[in-house]
Design a protein around this motif. Structure first.
Motif, PDB file in Angstrom:
ATOM      1  N   PRO A   1      34.997  92.907  21.257  1.00  0.00           N
ATOM      2  CA  PRO A   1      34.506  91.386  20.910  1.00  0.00           C
ATOM      3  C   PRO A   1      33.104  91.231  21.516  1.00  0.00           C
ATOM      4  N   LEU A   2      32.841  91.584  22.820  1.00  0.00           N
ATOM      5  CA  LEU A   2      31.446  91.114  23.356  1.00  0.00           C
ATOM      6  C   LEU A   2      30.314  91.711  22.366  1.00  0.00           C
ATOM      7  N   ASN A   3      30.763  92.947  21.820  1.00  0.00           N
ATOM      8  CA  ASN A   3      29.332  93.594  20.879  1.00  0.00           C
ATOM      9  C   ASN A   3      29.443  92.680  19.383  1.00  0.00           C
ATOM     10  N   ALA A   4      30.344  92.252  19.080  1.00  0.00           N
ATOM     11  CA  ALA A   4      30.506  91.488  17.937  1.00  0.00           C
ATOM     12  C   ALA A   4      29.567  90.110  18.097  1.00  0.00           C
ATOM     13  N   LYS A   5      29.894  89.445  19.375  1.00  0.00           N
ATOM     14  CA  LYS A   5      29.177  88.214  19.635  1.00  0.00           C
ATOM     15  C   LYS A   5      27.456  88.501  19.875  1.00  0.00           C
ATOM     16  N   ARG A   6      27.480  89.764  20.581  1.00  0.00           N
ATOM     17  CA  ARG A   6      25.941  89.830  20.769  1.00  0.00           C
ATOM     18  C   ARG A   6      25.135  90.326  19.564  1.00  0.00           C
TER      19      ARG A   6
ATOM     20  N   GLU B   1      25.983  88.956  16.743  1.00  0.00           N
ATOM     21  CA  GLU B   1      25.810  87.345  15.934  1.00  0.00           C
ATOM     22  C   GLU B   1      24.564  86.798  16.537  1.00  0.00           C
ATOM     23  N   MET B   2      24.601  87.105  17.833  1.00  0.00           N
ATOM     24  CA  MET B   2      23.150  86.222  18.708  1.00  0.00           C
ATOM     25  C   MET B   2      21.808  87.078  18.419  1.00  0.00           C
TER      26      MET B   2
END
Ligand code: ZN
Length: 406
Positions: free
Chosen positions: A205-210, A212-213
């Motif tokens: 999930p952290l990578n999905a978030k990154r 997105e940003m």
């Protein structure tokens, strides 16, 4: 004097740069305390590993702490792993790694995943991992850094590095060096592990978030510096002093830990330019209540020079100098300040240029240098010494060197 404080600015030495009017960052820095320490003692230049050798930080520190790197170096992995708090066992293969970014063809687009701030969440995804009966232990370090330990029977660190150390090329396969069965098996396990990191990290999930940003995902672990633990005679036995280490970054804690130093944790010691130097100096002084030798490491100079930021490097030296105000009245200790290598901020890389050294104390010889810098040190009374010469020189200043001959 009964005590020694050794301050190592990582990558301290430099070359003249035009943005600082032809001075080096150390020469350009306003640093009254370092200059006063130089004036009270002797200066010179250190070749931490050898003349003309561009040292890595690991071998350079072994030399400065009195351990011949040609004899004791066992690869960087074990030092990093020990520094991150992993307990190594005989037979373990330890490697250091970066969380990096690759595209769909395993071509590296960023070796540090946009200098990701904290990868500790990603490391959890590898809990309990095993390949062919070999346990794989991970521990996150500062920023993008990670240590990986392979634990199981029949492993050998004689393998090539999968990290090609540059972008725009594919992650390499680890290959056995020399072709023995243990190295072959180890290379196979390391390669399978790397492919798995791609799979596992892509789903985090952290990578999905990154993404997105608009930040590069940390979707690969790039491994380098394979090694197995060497046997180090404890520092306390060799030099007769109980030693402590004050450092932010893992490598320096790891080297110290393997030599038998106590590691002092300091809140605010980050291993980066934003580190709290005053807190580290204060912690070093407190450590002298129970120890006779303290190694204080500052990483900011090297980080800024590798980022080709000579002005930042100069300002970091100035920040440290302010914190050294706490040291100026200490008459009970010998203070040595040096670097582990030069990092040329114009090039963004380590060079073989020898590093400035000052040794300051009560009732020791002085020379004519009142300004701590590359040029002043080149004319200093200590001349040019090798890294392994430093500890004997310091011990002798305390009047504790053994007599050679009769
Ligand atoms: Zn270094």
């Amino acid at each position: 004097m009964e005590k020694i404080l050794l301050v190592v600015f990582d990558g301290l030495g430099d070359r003249p740069v035009s943005v600082l009017n032809g001075k080096t960052p150390l020469e350009a820095a306003v640093k009254p305390n370092l200059d006063a320490l130089a004036a009270r003692g002797m200066v010179g230049l250190v070749h931490t590993v050898g003349v003309g050798i561009r040292p890595g930080s690991d071998v350079a520190h072994l030399g400065l702490l009195g351990y011949d790197p040609h004899k004791y170096y066992c690869g960087r992995g074990p030092f990093e792993a020990a520094g991150y708090g992993l307990d190594l066992a005989p037979g373990d293969v330890a490697m250091r790694g970066n969380f990096g970014t690759v595209d769909k063809d395993m071509v590296i687009t960023d070796r540090r995943a946009g200098r990701i701030d904290d990868a500790s969440e990603l490391v959890k995804a590898f809990d309990g991992m095993e390949i062919d009966g070999v346990k794989i232990l991970l521990k996150a370090g500062v920023g993008h850094r990670v240590a990986v330990v392979f634990r199981g029977p029949g492993l050998d660190s004689g393998i090539t590095e999968p990290d090609p150390h540059r972008t725009g090329v594919k992650v390499r396969e680890a290959e056995p060096v020399g072709g023995g069965p243990a190295a072959r098996a180890t290379a196979g396990i390391v390669n399978r592990f790397i492919r798995k990191t791609r799979e596992i990290l892509s789903g985090q999930p952290l990578n999905a978030k990154r993404m997105e940003m608009g930040l590069p995902p940390a979707n690969i672990i790039l491994l380098r510096g394979p090694g197995m633990l060497a046997k180090f005679p404890p520092f306390a036995d060799r030099f007769g002093m109980k030693a402590a280490c004050v450092a932010g970054a893992g490598l320096y804690k790891g080297i110290s830990r393997l030599l038998g130093f106590d590691i002092i944790s300091v809140p605010g010691a980050t291993g980066k330019p934003d580190t709290d130097v005053s807190a580290k100096v204060q912690a070093a002084l407190t450590a002298f209540g129970t120890h006779q030798f303290v190694f204080l490491h500052l990483k900011g100079t090297d980080v800024l020079a590798e980022d080709k930021n000579p002005l930042g490097k100069k300002e970091f030296i100035e920040k440290a100098d302010k914190a050294f105000g706490l040291l100026m009245d200490r008459k009970d200790m010998l203070i040595a300040v040096t670097g582990d290598h030069s990092t040329a901020s114009a090039l963004g890389m380590h060079t073989a240029d020898p590093v400035p050294l000052l040794i300051s104390g009560t009732d020791i010889r002085t020379d004519r240098c009142g300004s701590f810098g590359e040029t002043g040190c080149a004319a200093g009374s200590l001349g040019h010494i090798m890294g392994v010469n430093l500890m004997p020189v310091l011990i002798d200043q305390l009047g504790k060197a053994p007599l050679y001959g009769a």
